[in-house]
Design a protein around this motif. Structure first.
Motif, PDB file in Angstrom:
ATOM      1  N   UNK A  11       0.906  -1.207   0.097  1.00 14.49           N
ATOM      2  CA  UNK A  11      -0.016  -0.109  -0.021  1.00 14.49           C
ATOM      3  C   UNK A  11       0.918   1.354  -0.046  1.00 14.49           C
ATOM      4  N   UNK A  12       2.090   1.155   0.477  1.00 11.01           N
ATOM      5  CA  UNK A  12       2.908   2.453   0.680  1.00 11.01           C
ATOM      6  C   UNK A  12       3.876   2.528  -0.745  1.00 11.01           C
ATOM      7  N   UNK A  14       4.036   3.636  -3.512  1.00  9.75           N
ATOM      8  CA  UNK A  14       3.813   4.556  -4.244  1.00  9.75           C
ATOM      9  C   UNK A  14       4.254   4.628  -5.816  1.00  9.75           C
ATOM     10  N   UNK A  20       1.066   6.651 -10.881  1.00 13.73           N
ATOM     11  CA  UNK A  20       1.926   7.272 -10.132  1.00 13.73           C
ATOM     12  C   UNK A  20       3.361   7.498 -11.078  1.00 13.73           C
TER      13      UNK A  20
ATOM     14  N   UNK B  91       5.561  12.292  -3.279  1.00  4.60           N
ATOM     15  CA  UNK B  91       5.336  11.239  -2.495  1.00  4.60           C
ATOM     16  C   UNK B  91       5.886   9.873  -3.242  1.00  4.60           C
ATOM     17  N   UNK B 200       6.114   6.946   8.703  1.00  9.27           N
ATOM     18  CA  UNK B 200       5.271   5.871   7.743  1.00  9.27           C
ATOM     19  C   UNK B 200       4.250   5.056   8.638  1.00  9.27           C
ATOM     20  N   UNK B 203       0.631   6.201   8.472  1.00  5.48           N
ATOM     21  CA  UNK B 203       0.012   6.017   7.186  1.00  5.48           C
ATOM     22  C   UNK B 203      -0.394   4.348   7.235  1.00  5.48           C
ATOM     23  N   UNK B 207      -4.266   2.719   7.220  1.00  2.00           N
ATOM     24  CA  UNK B 207      -4.807   1.861   6.222  1.00  2.00           C
ATOM     25  C   UNK B 207      -5.526   0.416   7.020  1.00  2.00           C
ATOM     26  N   UNK B 213      -7.242   4.549   0.581  1.00  2.57           N
ATOM     27  CA  UNK B 213      -5.984   5.477   0.497  1.00  2.57           C
ATOM     28  C   UNK B 213      -6.334   6.953   0.309  1.00  2.57           C
ATOM     29  N   UNK B 221      -2.084  12.038   5.624  1.00  2.00           N
ATOM     30  CA  UNK B 221      -0.819  12.634   4.910  1.00  2.00           C
ATOM     31  C   UNK B 221      -0.604  14.280   4.746  1.00  2.00           C
TER      32      UNK B 221
END
Lengths: 283, 305
Positions: A11-12, A14, A20, B91, B200, B203, B207, B213, B221
């Motif tokens: 999920x992170x 990106x 992206x 990001x 992190x 986040x 989740x 998201x 975020x």
């Protein structure tokens, strides 16, 4: 990262998402396409056409044979050289002053020193124009004295940048080294020369390259301080651009891009080295 | 850090040369312009500093106020587009692998180091009516047409007409496009710095607890990155507001920003006192923006502590 399976996007993660990546790609195309096209077409053997007609250096040759362009380039290099020399000395002095001493009014002093970095270029440009005309700065001096006004304004906006870079490097200096040197009989000057200067070296080099690039690149402030016989490279390119877009200008621009890229790469390299842990700098 | 009295000789010898330079060759010129802004024009180049406020009251007349507003609008639009583009970029860089991170950062910074004039020129070469983009589009158009000829649809039967070149330059669109092009790195770097510092696990927690998201982005975020966003917005807004070269080279007759008006007063219009007043108004706006930034970041630091 290595534990995860290649196909599973966390999920992170990106960076591993397709949209992206598309955004990244799009942005880099947006940023680079114009510059890359400009450089590429400076080698195209055709005056104005998107079609590639073969590789050529003739526009570089043409730019090289353009005496006013070469003269402007020489002026720019001379100014950048002189401005860098003085900016590094003044900037380093300020960095040491601010790093080493507490004194009344220090916050105000630091604020004044950061003014050249923060005020709009146009304001500084008109200030320099008004200043040199008010004090009656002589015009028509022989080369390179006629570049004095431009050089002085470049120093005024460059040296605070050098201060920032050198001061960042000084932050990692271990004062005990200096004290040890003094305990062992070194005077103020010797400690400065043999201990502090070697430690500052990466910062000094980064500051030098920064000051050089700033001076070489400046357009707006130079625009207000240059006269008909003191044209710099960016001013010359500006007047050529106003006239038309030619492969010759592309070639001249490509040369300037190349110089800045090389200088910047070196500066960043030294900057990253100066970010290393403190202690004695090697070489 | 030593108190200066501990070694006054060192203090003065390091302090005097740069201080003299700063006062004589930077602050004095600024002060002179400040003085001129209270002056009156007498003759062609003579200016008498009379303490009049005439120049400032002229600067807030509708004609010039409109240019100030337009500059604000352009700088604001630029900042907005930079923010929208930069957030995903920052990001993505934060979550990139250690090997890619410096490369991506360098790719963002490099154009920033390329000469502003040349980047603007590159935009002109690409976007102008006879530029590379229009050439390329025409080429595609022509080859598509000759391709269609095989099917008997060529000679503009399908496309209806010949290629018309787009007028992309010398209008307000070009100015904002150019400003975004030039200022993007100003926004990416502070955003990246803020996002990279962020823990992190917040986040992940969001989740894990069932937020999607988008919700995580909005409620976790963005608030955590707020100091970086504020920094980026102000760092982008200030230079965009004072831009000279971009509107000068890419803009049309109605895309003048404050800096262009200032330049005109000092060069062609030769009204230095008025130009001086405008340039000090621009400078006050810059200081105001910087003060807002200092205030907000301090406020945020306190909030976090």
């Amino acid at each position: 990262m290595s534990v995860r399976s290649k196909n599973l996007i966390g999920p992170l993660d990106y960076t591993r998402r397709t949209w992206m990546r598309l955004v990244l790609l799009g942005t880099f195309v947006f940023l680079y396409a114009p510059i890359v096209t400009l450089v590429a077409f400076s080698f195209n053997d055709s005056r104005r056409n998107i079609v590639w007609r073969g590789f050529t250096f003739k526009y570089y040759e043409k730019a090289w044979n353009n005496s006013s362009l070469v003269e402007a380039f020489t002026n720019s290099l001379t100014i950048a050289f002189l401005s860098t020399l003085i900016s590094v000395v003044l900037g380093t002095m300020t960095a040491i002053l601010l790093w080493r001493f507490r004194f009344p009014g220090k916050a105000g002093y630091e604020g004044a020193m950061s003014l050249p970095i923060v005020i709009p270029e146009i304001c500084m440009g008109v200030a320099m124009l008004a200043f040199f005309s008010r004090i009656g700065w002589p015009s028509g001096l022989p080369w390179p004295l006629n570049l004095g006004a431009i050089t002085i304004s470049h120093i005024s906006f460059s040296f605070p940048f050098v201060t920032v870079v050198v001061r960042a490097r000084l932050a990692s200096f271990n004062r005990e080294l200096e004290e040890a040197a003094k305990d062992l009989g070194a005077g103020e000057w010797q400690a400065f020369k043999d201990i502090l200067i070697p430690h500052m070296r990466p910062g000094l080099i980064a500051g030098t390259l920064l000051a050089f690039t700033l001076s070489l690149d400046d357009f707006v402030i130079t625009f207000f301080t240059s006269g008909p016989d003191t044209i710099t490279f960016p001013i010359k390119i500006y007047s050529m651009i106003r006239f038309s877009v030619t492969p010759e200008v592309n070639a001249a621009s490509a040369v300037l891009i190349a110089i800045t890229l090389v200088m910047t790469t070196f500066a960043l390299w030294f900057q990253s080295r100066s970010g290393d842990h403190g202690g004695v700098a090697h070489g | 850090m030593d108190y200066w009295r501990k070694s006054p000789k060192v203090f003065w010898s390091f302090g005097i040369p740069p201080t003299i330079w700063l006062f004589a060759l930077f602050l004095a010129p600024l002060f002179l312009v400040w003085g001129l802004s209270f002056g009156e024009k007498q003759g062609i180049i003579e200016v008498a500093i009379t303490g009049t406020l005439e120049n400032y009251s002229r600067a807030v007349q509708p004609l010039y106020l409109q240019i100030f507003l337009k500059s604000f609008w352009y700088a604001g639009l630029t900042t907005f587009f930079c923010l929208v583009i930069s957030f995903p970029i920052a990001l993505a860089i934060t979550s990139a692998s250690e090997r890619w991170k410096p490369i991506l950062l360098l790719l963002v910074i490099l154009p920033f180091w390329t000469n502003l004039l040349i980047r603007t020129y590159a935009l002109i070469a690409v976007l102008r009516t006879n530029g590379y983009l229009n050439d390329l589009l025409e080429l595609i158009w022509l080859s598509a047409d000759s391709g269609l000829r095989i099917l008997g649809l060529g000679d503009w039967n399908l496309f209806g007409e010949r290629f018309h070149r787009f007028e992309l330059l010398y209008n307000n669109f070009a100015v904002v496009y150019g400003l975004v092009y030039v200022h993007l790195p100003f926004m990416v770097l502070p955003l990246y710095a803020a996002l990279d510092r962020m823990d992190r696990s917040y986040i992940e927690a969001s989740l894990d607890l069932g937020a999607g998201q988008w919700r995580t982005f909005r409620s976790v975020i963005v608030p955590l990155a707020l100091p970086g966003i504020i920094s980026g917005v102000i760092i982008t807004f200030i230079p965009a507001l004072g831009s000279y070269l971009t509107p000068d080279l890419l803009g049309g007759t109605d895309s003048q920003m404050i800096a262009n008006v200032i330049e005109r007063q000092f060069k062609s219009a030769n009204d230095w006192p008025f130009g001086a007043a405008l340039s000090f108004l621009l400078m006050y706006l810059t200081f105001f923006a910087l003060a807002v930034r200092a205030l907000l970041t301090r406020h945020n630091e306190k909030g976090l502590a």
